[in-house]
Design a protein around this motif. Structure first.
Motif, PDB file in Angstrom:
ATOM      1  N   SER C  54       0.832  -1.215   0.000  1.00 33.21           N
ATOM      2  CA  SER C  54       0.000   0.000   0.000  1.00 33.21           C
ATOM      3  C   SER C  54       0.857   1.252   0.000  1.00 33.21           C
ATOM      4  O   SER C  54       0.543   2.225  -0.686  1.00 33.21           O
ATOM      5  N   GLN C 103      -8.091   0.070   0.141  1.00 30.02           N
ATOM      6  CA  GLN C 103      -8.249  -1.223   0.780  1.00 30.02           C
ATOM      7  C   GLN C 103      -9.448  -1.250   1.725  1.00 30.02           C
ATOM      8  O   GLN C 103     -10.078  -2.275   1.891  1.00 30.02           O
ATOM      9  N   ASP C 185      -6.090  -1.317  -4.543  1.00 30.52           N
ATOM     10  CA  ASP C 185      -5.432  -1.873  -3.360  1.00 30.52           C
ATOM     11  C   ASP C 185      -6.370  -2.881  -2.702  1.00 30.52           C
ATOM     12  O   ASP C 185      -7.279  -2.501  -1.977  1.00 30.52           O
ATOM     13  N   GLU C 186      -6.139  -4.118  -2.959  1.00 31.76           N
ATOM     14  CA  GLU C 186      -6.982  -5.190  -2.443  1.00 31.76           C
ATOM     15  C   GLU C 186      -8.464  -4.848  -2.583  1.00 31.76           C
ATOM     16  O   GLU C 186      -9.194  -4.773  -1.599  1.00 31.76           O
TER      17      GLU C 186
HETATM   18 MG   LIG Z   1      -2.225  -2.503   2.304  1.00 31.35          MG
END
Ligand SMILES: [Mg+2]
Ligand SMILES: Nc1ncnc2c1ncn2[C@@H]1O[C@H](COP(=O)(O)OP(=O)(O)OP(=O)(O)O)[C@@H](O)[C@H]1O
Lengths: 306, 311, 332
Positions: C54, C103, C185-186
């Protein structure tokens, strides 16, 4: 929502009764016979007896308390020993002055506190932060009466711009408002700053930045509204501290408001008057708390939509 | 044993990827990290560091007042020194009885500091115990304690203190009592909130499930986690007490002579404000500096301990 | 200009170092990462939690806040240097040419504004459009990302939406300006498997329809296998291995990557012991001397404890940071 309001109102009732009880209890254990205080030293004993009976002073404490509570709820706080007038009359005479002072002081407090808090948060840990926080915390760190004296010395005595004391003109409210407002600006600035810093750590602030918003838009548009929600609640606490500070401010500047009435009641050992003003003031604060709470729930969509 | 662990891993894939969670938990209870945060803060926050220095100097002056003060604070020389203006001999001048203001200021700091400390300690001890009990025992205990706290918090603290002083009469001990009554509730409310959230935490639940005594859980598991909060409250309650005392003194229901406090000095100096302003100015500036220093230090402490203040 | 168009790189990160200056010490969260994202490709970044994925992504848009700071390195978008560029230049890119899906869908939306308003803001910040038009585009994108009753949801507050819907709102917000680079991000961690598949499909579609490049951060190698063209494997702030998707799975180089691959549960396999890389991600404040993975590595040699390996070329754009590959090509 309606349920929440009702619940809040119901919770404040026992608090209100408790407040009356605490004050009533404390002021009724004071040594000194109220009748003597009221009628002077040299009174015939049987007259005193008759009077005691008429006033219900021989009843058990708890009966006296409930009588007082019942009367107080009807707006009857008894008679002032010293001034020989209805306490409620004296309160309503003083009340407008205190309202004027408190409201104008609140304005000053907000005008100093909120911008200082915002600027300090945005410039966290820089000289600007320290400067603004020092300025608003100075108000909290000076005794209100001392700041009042100082202003009188400079602006009234040395410069002659403003009247030393008084309450008839709006000019005479300038110094008291500044002194009193400044004294709680620090608390507001602190809260605004720390809330804003806390909010700025949130993920949604990063989202706002990631959209390409200007930093000012991020702070004003996205952080501030969130940060101000607790500050609204703060209004209530502030009413409380302002009313407390008003006692000192009114004494210094000769404003015949509730605070000065309370202080002179202490001097005269005028129990019913002291009791009445303090209970009335505290009632105002409880009402203020209630309003702030309700405002909070109106402003915050998370609660509003429940 | 090995098998069991691996089955658990199989079920919860996430676990493998998040080995750091425990590390973070463990840090919370680490005393060293509280200290190092505070030290780090003092290094970064010059204002807090200067404030701490000022506070230490004032405490030093108060403790060693007889040696630090240039004159006996009660020595009067009405004939020669009445209202003497500040000079090399008398830095802050002399008062209406010809006493050295600077010396009186130093001795006055004793009363002001004691009043800053004692009621704060009493009130916070009571508040912590009440908050722990309310939060941990819950139910009726919680209800009773918190309604009391609500009532106390409903008053403007100065007014309540005034009423208590009115009832008890003006004296140093009574100031302690009055300020303790006024101040315990704030601490109780915060400690209760903290206790409530800690109660849900696993380590407390675990301790409870294996039958650890309530008292032990409160003192060993919950109280230590309230310490950062208590430190912050402590540092912000002290200046508040000092201010309250000065207000009470100013109203004539605070400290009584001959033990002088800064509030009392301003009160007495007030009458001579227009002609001999230093009499009211000097003790006021002293209050301002000390209270401001405590406030800055308190704010710094709060910033530094911020990560520990949340549950 | 033409030269930049020739090499089909959209984003090139060179030796990026982003460190956090905490009072306990310097945390080298990203410690010399070099990474390229070609046009029209989906590039995966994988690694265990806390390895700096991240932070790398946030560094691109300079969304790192204190105590973190980009210490050195270069980030070029279409040849234009971003490190050291003015904040106004970066702001022009944010949400417009480069956007991010964060995320944390639960907390990434502002609780006091409606989601519609928050997404419209992304449009109105960069384009002169009427409120009405912005609203229409938001509703369109909501439909595109599969938010049912898009008109109604426009006026919803975040707390009224489920996690899946919030994540879709975030994805919609990221896509609404049709960015050249989408950093995800995810994006699917919080979602259940069917929705995950839909979202991945959506992103692939975005890539093919608008030519958007995607940097997909995940620790799910299954997702990587499904959509990525090229993969970077990160560990403790460094790239450990990089390869195209086929080489990564078929000719896995680094022992760490092997560990990651082995720890994917295989539903079809018989009852098996799930592999687990022993030990934990090292504390970045106390990195081991030598290779950062060696305390956990089965193949660790004397050399690994003493020196840090470089990225060694294993051919076919396949680089491995492991002494086993020191002599190029095949493992020693
Ligand atoms: Mg992360
Ligand atoms: N604000 C911060 N202060 C100090 N260290 C930080 C900060 N933010 C991140 N880090 C450090 O940077 C490292 C990398 O964090 P990052 O969020 O990039 O991990 P990640 O690979 O995205 O993990 P995850 O899979 O959990 O999202 C972490 O080890 C963390 O300790």
């Amino acid at each position: 929502m309606a349920k929440y309001i009702i619940k809040r109102v119901l919770i404040s009732i026992p608090v209100l009764i408790g407040v009356v009880f605490v004050i009533f209890f404390m002021l009724n254990v004071v040594p000194g016979d109220p009748v003597t205080l009221m009628m002077g030293e040299h009174i015939k004993p049987d007259l005193i007896e008759a009077f005691r009976e008429r006033m219900g002073l021989d009843d058990p404490f708890i009966v006296q308390f409930f009588n007082y509570l019942k009367n107080a709820l009807q707006g009857d706080f008894g008679m002032s020993y010293k001034l020989k007038r209805e306490v409620s009359d004296l309160i309503f005479q003083a009340f407008p002055q205190t309202v004027k002072l408190t409201l104008s002081a609140a304005m000053v407090a907000w005008l100093i506190g909120i911008p200082s808090g915002i600027i300090a948060a945005v410039k966290q840990n820089t000289l600007i932060d320290r400067g603004f926080m020092t300025f608003s915390l100075m108000g909290v760190s000076m005794p209100v009466f001392w700041a009042g004296l100082l202003m009188q010395y400079v602006f009234a005595y040395k410069l002659g711009w403003l009247p030393v004391t008084g309450y008839k003109t709006w000019q005479s409210f300038i110094m008291p408002s500044i002194v009193l407002g400044w004294s709680s600006a620090g608390t507001i600035a602190r809260l605004t700053r720390s809330n804003l810093l806390e909010i700025m750590k949130n993920d949604f602030i990063r989202t706002a930045r990631a959209k390409g918003l200007r930093e000012t838009t991020v702070v004003v548009g996205h952080a501030l509204k969130n940060a101000m929600l607790p500050v609204v609640t703060m209004m209530a606490i502030q009413v409380s501290s302002l009313l407390g500070g008003a006692v000192m401010t009114e004494s210094i500047f000769g404003i015949p408001g509730l605070g000065r009435v309370a202080v002179s009641a202490i001097g005269d050992r005028d129990m019913p008057l002291l009791q009445g003003t303090i209970i009335f003031t505290t009632m105002l604060i409880i009402a203020g708390n209630l309003i702030a709470d309700l405002m909070y729930s109106v402003l915050d969509p998370r609660i509003r939509c429940e | 044993m090995q098998e069991a662990l691996n089955v658990a891993d199989y079920v919860d894939e996430q676990k493998f990827f998040c080995p750091q969670e425990e590390d973070i938990e463990a840090e919370l209870l680490d005393d060293d990290s509280i200290w190092s945060s505070l030290k780090g803060m003092l290094k970064k926050n010059k204002l807090a560091a200067v404030s701490l220095a000022i506070i230490i100097i004032v405490i030093f002056m108060a403790v060693f007042a007889p040696w630090v003060a240039p004159y006996d604070p009660n020595f009067q020389d009405v004939e020669n020194l009445r209202f003497a203006a500040p000079s090399v001999q008398h830095w802050l001048g002399c008062d209406e009885l010809g006493r050295d203001v600077f010396s009186r200021l130093i001795f006055g700091s004793r009363v002001s500091l004691v009043i800053g400390l004692v009621p704060t300690i009493i009130a916070m001890t009571i508040g912590t115990v009440m908050g722990l009990m309310a939060g941990f025992l819950g139910k009726r205990v919680d209800f009773v304690i918190m309604r009391f706290a609500d009532i106390v918090l409903a008053f403007p603290s100065l007014l309540l203190a005034m009423v208590v002083m009115y009832t008890l009469g003006a004296s140093l001990i009574n100031i302690f009592i009055a300020l303790s009554i006024v101040k315990w509730a704030g601490t109780a409310r915060i400690v209760r909130a903290q206790t409530l959230s800690l109660k849900e935490k696993e380590f407390v639940e675990a301790a409870r499930s294996v039958g650890v005594k309530k008292w032990t859980i409160m003192t060993r598991h919950i109280l230590p986690n309230c310490i950062p909060n208590l430190i912050v409250l402590f540092s912000l309650n002290i200046p508040d007490s000092i201010m309250s005392e000065s207000s009470l003194s100013f109203l004539g229901i605070g400290a009584v002579p001959p033990s002088t406090s800064w509030g009392l000095m301003v009160y007495r100096g007030k009458q001579y404000l227009f002609n001999y302003p230093w009499l009211a100015l000097a003790p006021g500036v002293a209050i301002l500096i000390v209270v401001l220093a405590f406030n800055f230090l308190g704010d710094g402490v709060r910033d530094a301990l911020d990560p520990y203040l949340k549950d | 200009m033409s030269e930049q168009q020739n090499n089909a790189e959209l984003l090139k990160i060179t030796d990026l170092k982003t460190h956090f200056f905490t009072h306990k010490g310097v945390v080298p969260a990203v410690d010399g990462v070099t990474l390229e994202i070609p046009k029209r490709q989906i590039v995966g970044v994988v690694g265990e939690s806390g390895c700096g994925k991240s932070v790398t992504a946030m560094s691109i848009l300079q969304l790192i806040s204190r105590p973190g700071r980009i210490v050195s390195g270069s980030i070029r978008l279409d040849g234009k240097e971003l490190v050291g560029a003015g904040i106004d230049e970066i702001r022009e890119l944010r949400g417009n040419k480069i956007s991010v899906i964060f995320q944390e869908p639960m907390t990434s939306l502002n609780p006091v504004y409606t989601v519609g308003r928050q997404v419209s803001e992304a449009i109105t910040t960069h384009q002169q459009v009427s409120k009405q038009e912005a609203k229409q585009r938001v509703i369109d994108i909501f439909k595109a990302v599969g938010i049912p009753e898009a008109e109604k949801r426009f006026k919803a507050y975040p707390h009224q939406l489920s996690g899946g819907l919030r994540q879709r709102v975030m994805i919609g917000m990221a896509m609404v300006c049709r960015p050249q680079l989408l950093i995800a991000d995810e994006p699917t961690t919080a979602l259940d498997v069917t929705i995950e598949a839909q979202i991945l499909h959506l992103m692939k579609q975005l890539e093919s329809d608008f030519g958007t490049s995607i940097m997909l951060i995940t620790h799910n190698l299954g997702v990587v296998a499904e959509v990525c063209d090229y993969v970077y494997v990160m560990y403790a702030g460094k790239i450990m291995e990089q390869a195209n998707i086929f080489d990564l799975f078929d000719h896995t180089g680094h022992p760490y990557t092997k560990g990651l691959l082995q720890s994917i549960p295989k539903p079809m396999a018989e009852k098996q012991r799930l592999y687990n890389i022993k030990g934990m991600v090292p504390n970045l404040l106390r990195l081991p001397k030598g290779c950062r993975f060696c305390p956990r590595c089965e193949f660790a040699m004397q050399e690994c404890h003493e020196h840090e390996p470089e990225l060694y070329d294993a051919g076919n754009q396949h680089l491995v940071r492991c002494f086993l590959y020191k002599n190029g090509g095949e493992p020693a």
